[in-house]
Write a protein that holds these residues in place. Structure first.
Motif, short mmCIF file in Angstrom:
data_model
loop_
_atom_site.label_atom_id
_atom_site.label_comp_id
_atom_site.label_asym_id
_atom_site.label_seq_id
_atom_site.Cartn_x
_atom_site.Cartn_y
_atom_site.Cartn_z
N PHE A 72 -46.49 3.30 -8.26
CA PHE A 72 -47.36 3.62 -7.13
C PHE A 72 -47.68 5.11 -7.14
O PHE A 72 -46.87 5.93 -7.57
CB PHE A 72 -46.69 3.26 -5.80
N THR A 73 -48.84 5.45 -6.63
CA THR A 73 -49.26 6.85 -6.56
C THR A 73 -48.98 7.42 -5.18
O THR A 73 -49.28 6.80 -4.16
CB THR A 73 -50.77 6.98 -6.86
N LEU A 74 -48.38 8.60 -5.18
CA LEU A 74 -48.26 9.41 -3.97
C LEU A 74 -49.37 10.46 -4.08
O LEU A 74 -49.23 11.43 -4.82
CB LEU A 74 -46.88 10.06 -3.89
N PRO A 75 -50.50 10.26 -3.40
CA PRO A 75 -51.65 11.13 -3.62
C PRO A 75 -51.36 12.59 -3.23
O PRO A 75 -50.57 12.86 -2.34
CB PRO A 75 -52.73 10.54 -2.71
N ALA A 76 -52.00 13.49 -3.94
CA ALA A 76 -51.88 14.91 -3.60
C ALA A 76 -52.23 15.12 -2.13
O ALA A 76 -53.18 14.55 -1.62
CB ALA A 76 -52.82 15.74 -4.48
N ARG A 77 -51.41 15.88 -1.44
CA ARG A 77 -51.63 16.29 -0.05
C ARG A 77 -51.45 15.16 0.96
O ARG A 77 -51.76 15.33 2.14
CB ARG A 77 -53.02 16.92 0.13
N ARG A 78 -50.94 14.00 0.54
CA ARG A 78 -50.82 12.84 1.42
C ARG A 78 -49.39 12.30 1.42
O ARG A 78 -48.53 12.73 0.67
CB ARG A 78 -51.79 11.74 0.97
N GLY A 79 -49.15 11.31 2.29
CA GLY A 79 -47.83 10.72 2.43
C GLY A 79 -47.84 9.22 2.25
O GLY A 79 -48.88 8.57 2.39
N ARG A 80 -46.67 8.67 1.94
CA ARG A 80 -46.48 7.24 1.82
C ARG A 80 -45.08 6.90 2.35
O ARG A 80 -44.17 7.73 2.29
CB ARG A 80 -46.61 6.76 0.38
N ALA A 81 -44.90 5.68 2.83
CA ALA A 81 -43.59 5.23 3.30
C ALA A 81 -43.35 3.80 2.82
O ALA A 81 -44.30 3.00 2.72
CB ALA A 81 -43.50 5.29 4.83
N ILE A 82 -42.09 3.49 2.52
CA ILE A 82 -41.74 2.14 2.06
C ILE A 82 -40.39 1.75 2.66
O ILE A 82 -39.58 2.61 3.02
CB ILE A 82 -41.69 2.05 0.52
N TYR A 118 -44.14 6.92 -7.78
CA TYR A 118 -42.85 6.35 -7.44
C TYR A 118 -42.81 4.88 -7.82
O TYR A 118 -43.85 4.23 -7.96
CB TYR A 118 -42.51 6.55 -5.96
N MET A 119 -41.61 4.38 -7.99
CA MET A 119 -41.37 2.98 -8.34
C MET A 119 -40.22 2.45 -7.49
O MET A 119 -39.29 3.19 -7.18
CB MET A 119 -40.99 2.84 -9.83
N ILE A 120 -40.29 1.18 -7.14
CA ILE A 120 -39.19 0.54 -6.42
C ILE A 120 -38.36 -0.25 -7.44
O ILE A 120 -38.91 -1.09 -8.17
CB ILE A 120 -39.72 -0.41 -5.32
N LEU A 121 -37.07 0.03 -7.51
CA LEU A 121 -36.19 -0.59 -8.47
C LEU A 121 -35.30 -1.62 -7.79
O LEU A 121 -34.86 -1.43 -6.65
CB LEU A 121 -35.30 0.46 -9.14
N ASP A 122 -35.05 -2.70 -8.51
CA ASP A 122 -34.16 -3.77 -8.01
C ASP A 122 -34.65 -4.36 -6.71
O ASP A 122 -33.87 -4.68 -5.80
CB ASP A 122 -32.71 -3.25 -7.85
#
Length: 205
Positions: A8-18, A198-202
């Motif tokens: 997954f991309t965490l875009p420049a200047r932006r946020g992500r949540a999982i 980022y990647m989600i593992l397991d």
């Protein structure tokens, strides 16, 4: 037959949540080597419990966590463990997330993207409301500390492709911001924020 986890991309200047369940992990990649990623972790059961630098530092007895270290909440419970770190291991725990007030002090007269707003926007994207903006674990942010206690603004020591793996010790929510700081050299001498990945593992099926 298992497949490679999605990137997954965490875009420049932006946020992500999982969301992560206990035992799952997130691999955060400094794709270009110079991007700071502000990182927060909240308990999924109660968002008022979260990764707390001021509680973690006395538990670890040092200023930043490294491979094998447990990340601690404001209730002094383990929330994640830094399972892997391929970088030189410099991750800031002293500086608050940047906000619009901070950029005003740096001379901005108009709105500037910032990590505090990125946190709240990222949480809202998954249907949650962060109760506050805790001090983040600033992955790859290099804040030199002199013997006299004076701090500086260093460039990241990481290289392209460096990553950390954080594994959940409880059900939690991880929020990240690709820091938009473009005035001080914390994202490298070019002061040019970039995307991370980022990647989600397991991941549970």
């Amino acid at each position: 037959m298992s497949s490679e986890p999605e990137v997954f991309t965490l875009p420049a200047r932006r946020g992500r949540a999982i969301r992560l369940g206990t035992g799952e992990a997130i691999k955060i990649i400094n794709t270009h080597g110079s991007q700071v990623v502000d990182t927060w972790v909240f308990s999924a059961e109660d968002l008022t419990e979260f990764l707390s630098n001021e509680h973690m530092r006395p538990t670890l007895g040092k200023l930043w966590p490294g491979k094998g270290d447990v990340l601690i909440t404001n209730r002094r419970r383990p929330i994640m463990v830094m399972e892997e770190d391929t970088s030189p291991g410099r991750h800031d725990t002293l500086m608050a997330a940047c906000d619009n007030y901070r950029y005003g002090l740096l001379g901005c007269t108009e709105y500037h993207d910032n990590c505090t707003d990125n946190l709240h926007a990222a949480m809202r994207q998954i249907g949650l409301e962060a109760p506050e903006c805790p001090s983040p674990l600033n992955l790859w942010m290099n804040i030199p500390v002199g013997a006299d206690g004076v701090t500086g603004w260093g460039e990241p020591l990481s290289k392209p492709g460096d990553h950390v793996i954080l594994r959940a010790r409880m059900d939690c929510v991880v929020a990240m911001s690709a820091c938009p700081q473009d005035i001080l050299p914390i994202n490298g001498a070019a002061c040019q924020p970039t995307e991370a990945h980022y990647m989600i593992l397991d991941r549970r099926s």
